[in-house]
Design an enzyme around this catalytic site. Structure first.
Site, PDB file in Angstrom:
ATOM      1  N   ASP A  53      34.359 -10.611   3.142  1.00  0.00           N
ATOM      2  CA  ASP A  53      34.825 -10.589   1.767  1.00  0.00           C
ATOM      3  C   ASP A  53      36.346 -10.429   1.818  1.00  0.00           C
ATOM      4  OD1 ASP A  53      34.857 -10.112  -1.119  1.00  0.00           O
ATOM      5  OD2 ASP A  53      35.177  -8.002  -0.595  1.00  0.00           O
ATOM      6  N   ASP A  90      38.808  -9.250  -1.272  1.00  0.00           N
ATOM      7  CA  ASP A  90      39.395  -8.132  -2.008  1.00  0.00           C
ATOM      8  C   ASP A  90      38.763  -6.805  -1.619  1.00  0.00           C
ATOM      9  OD1 ASP A  90      41.090  -9.831  -3.427  1.00  0.00           O
ATOM     10  OD2 ASP A  90      39.612 -10.177  -4.991  1.00  0.00           O
TER      11      ASP A  90
END
Length: 287
Positions: free
Chosen positions: A79, A81
Site C-alpha cells: 500500500d 499512504d
C-alpha cells in the site's frame, strides 16, 4: 515447534530474559535490530504469554516458520499512504487547499472500515477539492511526503532476492509515478485526479478511465501481477495499514499489518507496530 522473532526499540537483555522464561528457546540468534528465538512451543498458552510480554516491552512478536525464506516469494505488494510513505497524500493536499479537517475525517472513518463504499468516500473527498490549484500536489510531494523508515531497505532486499514489487493504492498516479521512478518499482495501480487548466476538477477515475481502485482493485492488482509473473498469489507478500488493504492482504501468502488499524492487525499474518518496514525481512531465515 516454531521460531519467535522479536523486534522493536524495546529489545534488550532484560526483555529477552523474560521471553526465555515463557518460551524456553533452544537458542537465540541476534542481529542489530531483532532476536530470533529458535524452536519455541506454538500453543495457545505460549502465544498468550508472548503477547502480554510484547505489549509490556513494546515489541513486535511474530511466530514464524523456521524454514521460510524471502526467496520463496515472487512479489512484494505495498500500500502507499501511511505504509510506504508517511502521509495520507489526499489529506495533505486537502490541508493545503483549506479542506483538511473535512477530508481527514472521511479518510479516518474509511481506514477504520466504518465507511463500506470506498469509491463513494473517495469521490466525496476529491469533490471537496474542486478548483484547488494542481500545484498543491507538487508541494505535498516535495514538502511533506517522506518514505517510511526501512522502505528503501525492504524494496532493495526484495529485489535482490528476485521479487518484483507492486505499489497498489487508492491514492493517485501523481504520487505513484514518482514512487515508481524513485524506487524502481515493477507495477503500480492507482487512481487519476482530473486536472483542467491547472486546477483540480473535483473528479477522480480509475486507471485509464476505468473503475476507481478500491479494496477489490488492490486485490486484483496483486492477482494481475502474480499472473504476469506466472506464480500463485500464495507467493506474494502484502503490506498495508487500512481496511482498504484487507482484500489484497488476504489474497497473499503472507500479510503484514504496518502501524495498522485494529481491524487490519487482527486479520494479518504478522504485524509491525514498532519495528520499521524492513522488519518484514526478519520474518525469514538468511539465504
Amino acid at each position: 515447534m516454531t521460531d519467535l522473532v522479536l523486534q522493536g526499540p524495546g529489545l534488550g537483555n532484560k526483555a529477552l530474559d523474560t521471553f526465555k522464561v515463557v518460551c524456553s528457546p533452544a537458542r537465540i540468534t541476534l542481529t542489530a535490530r531483532a532476536a530470533r528465538c529458535v524452536a519455541v512451543p506454538d500453543d495457545a498458552e505460549t502465544r498468550k504469554a508472548v503477547r502480554a510480554l510484547a505489549d509490556y516491552w513494546k515489541l513486535d512478536a511474530a511466530f514464524v516458520d523456521p524454514a521460510l525464506r524471502l526467496s520463496d516469494f515472487r512479489l512484494l505488494a505495498l500500500d502507499m499512504d501511511s505504509t510506504l510513505i508517511n502521509i495520507e497524500s489526499l489529506d495533505e493536499v486537502a490541508a493545503l487547499a483549506g479542506k483538511g479537517c473535512e477530508v481527514a475525517a472521511i479518510t479516518e472513518a474509511a481506514m477504520r472500515g466504518e465507511i463500506k463504499d470506498y469509491r463513494e468516500s473517495l469521490r466525496r473527498r476529491v469533490a471537496m477539492l474542486a478548483g484547488a490549484d494542481a500545484a498543491l500536489l507538487q508541494q505535498v510531494y516535495e514538502g511533506r511526503l517522506r518514505l517510511n523508515e526501512g522502505a528503501e531497505a525492504l524494496v532493495g532486499a526484495c529485489r535482490q532476492a528476485g521479487l518484483k514489487v507492486l505499489l497498489a493504492t487508492g491514492g493517485f498516479t501523481f504520487f505513484t509515478d514518482r514512487m515508481k521512478e524513485r524506487l524502481d518499482l515493477d507495477f503500480t495501480r492507482s487512481n487519476v485526479l482530473e486536472i483542467a487548466d491547472g486546477k483540480l476538477t473535483g473528479t477522480v477515475t480509475g486507471p485509464e478511465g476505468g473503475p476507481i481502485v478500491d479494496a477489490e482493485g488492490k486485490a486484483q492488482a496483486l492477482r494481475d501481477a502474480c499472473a504476469a509473473l506466472g506464480c500463485p498469489t500464495s507467493q506474494a507478500i502484502a503490506v498495508g495499514d487500512g481496511a482498504n488493504d484487507l482484500k489484497m492482504m488476504s489474497a497473499a501468502g503472507l500479510s503484514v499489518a504496518y502501524r495498522a488499524k485494529p481491524v487490519v492487525r487482527e486479520q494479518a499474518s504478522q504485524a509491525l507496530d514498532y519495528a520499521p518496514l524492513d522488519g518484514v525481512l526478519n520474518f525469514f531465515v538468511a539465504p
